[in-house]
Design a protein around this motif. Structure first.
Motif, short mmCIF file in Angstrom:
data_model
loop_
_atom_site.label_atom_id
_atom_site.label_comp_id
_atom_site.label_asym_id
_atom_site.label_seq_id
_atom_site.Cartn_x
_atom_site.Cartn_y
_atom_site.Cartn_z
N MET A 1 0.96 -1.10 0.16
CA MET A 1 -0.03 -0.12 0.09
C MET A 1 0.81 1.27 0.00
O MET A 1 1.88 1.45 0.67
CB MET A 1 -0.99 0.02 1.20
N SER A 2 0.61 2.13 -0.71
CA SER A 2 1.27 3.36 -0.90
C SER A 2 1.03 4.63 0.42
O SER A 2 -0.20 4.18 0.83
CB SER A 2 0.94 3.90 -2.15
N TYR A 3 1.60 5.35 0.54
CA TYR A 3 1.18 6.50 1.56
C TYR A 3 0.06 7.14 1.15
O TYR A 3 -0.86 7.31 1.91
CB TYR A 3 2.42 7.60 1.66
N ARG A 4 -0.15 7.42 -0.25
CA ARG A 4 -1.28 8.06 -0.79
C ARG A 4 -2.50 7.31 -0.57
O ARG A 4 -3.36 7.83 0.04
CB ARG A 4 -1.04 8.33 -2.11
N ARG A 5 -2.53 5.96 -0.66
CA ARG A 5 -3.62 5.14 -0.23
C ARG A 5 -4.00 5.10 1.25
O ARG A 5 -5.09 5.21 1.33
CB ARG A 5 -3.11 3.87 -0.82
N ALA A 6 -2.89 5.18 1.80
CA ALA A 6 -3.32 5.10 3.32
C ALA A 6 -4.09 6.57 3.69
O ALA A 6 -4.90 6.48 4.40
CB ALA A 6 -1.97 5.07 4.19
N VAL A 7 -3.57 7.58 3.12
CA VAL A 7 -4.30 9.00 3.32
C VAL A 7 -5.52 8.89 2.96
O VAL A 7 -6.63 9.37 3.65
CB VAL A 7 -3.40 10.20 2.90
N GLU A 8 -5.97 8.34 1.77
CA GLU A 8 -7.12 8.04 1.28
C GLU A 8 -7.96 7.39 2.06
O GLU A 8 -9.48 7.71 2.38
CB GLU A 8 -7.23 7.36 -0.17
N ILE A 9 -7.56 6.13 2.40
CA ILE A 9 -8.55 5.41 3.46
C ILE A 9 -8.56 5.78 5.02
O ILE A 9 -9.56 6.09 5.42
CB ILE A 9 -7.80 4.01 3.87
N LEU A 10 -7.55 6.68 5.55
CA LEU A 10 -7.89 7.30 6.85
C LEU A 10 -8.47 8.70 6.74
O LEU A 10 -8.69 9.39 7.96
CB LEU A 10 -6.22 7.32 7.64
N GLY A 11 -8.50 9.29 5.64
CA GLY A 11 -9.21 10.68 5.57
C GLY A 11 -8.28 11.95 5.86
O GLY A 11 -8.74 13.23 5.88
N CYS A 12 -6.78 11.69 6.25
CA CYS A 12 -6.07 12.91 6.34
C CYS A 12 -4.53 12.31 6.39
O CYS A 12 -4.37 11.19 6.47
CB CYS A 12 -6.46 13.51 7.77
N HIS A 13 -3.74 13.50 6.15
CA HIS A 13 -2.33 13.27 6.13
C HIS A 13 -1.72 12.69 7.40
O HIS A 13 -2.58 13.38 8.51
CB HIS A 13 -1.51 14.12 5.80
N GLY A 14 -0.81 12.00 7.67
CA GLY A 14 -0.26 11.69 8.97
C GLY A 14 0.72 12.70 9.55
O GLY A 14 1.33 13.50 8.71
N ARG A 15 1.28 12.67 10.87
CA ARG A 15 2.10 13.44 11.07
C ARG A 15 3.69 12.81 10.95
O ARG A 15 3.84 11.84 11.54
CB ARG A 15 2.09 13.91 12.68
N ALA A 16 4.50 13.46 10.19
CA ALA A 16 5.88 12.79 10.14
C ALA A 16 6.47 12.71 11.15
O ALA A 16 6.71 13.62 12.03
CB ALA A 16 6.49 13.65 9.06
N VAL A 17 7.03 11.35 11.40
CA VAL A 17 7.82 11.34 12.78
C VAL A 17 9.20 10.99 12.40
O VAL A 17 10.00 11.70 12.94
CB VAL A 17 7.26 9.69 13.54
#
Length: 60
Positions: A1-17
């Protein structure tokens, strides 16, 4: 799964750690706050833009 797909599923961008590049390899980790117990979160790690590991804590 790409980061872009994860954002689509979760509905928002994550915080870069973390984010690092070693040669041609780019590794990054992102965190999302969750609901549930105190400190509930989801953490996803990516290598070259694709999911390599996931962890969660205290989510409903």
């Amino acid at each position: 799964m790409s980061y872009r797909r994860a954002v689509e599923i979760l509905g928002c961008h994550g915080r870069a750690v973390t984010s690092m590049r070693i040669g041609k390899t780019h590794r990054s980790t992102y965190s999302w706050r969750g609901t549930g117990s105190y400190g509930a979160n989801l953490t996803l790690s990516f290598r070259n833009g694709y999911l390599t590991s996931k962890s969660q804590l205290g989510l409903n």
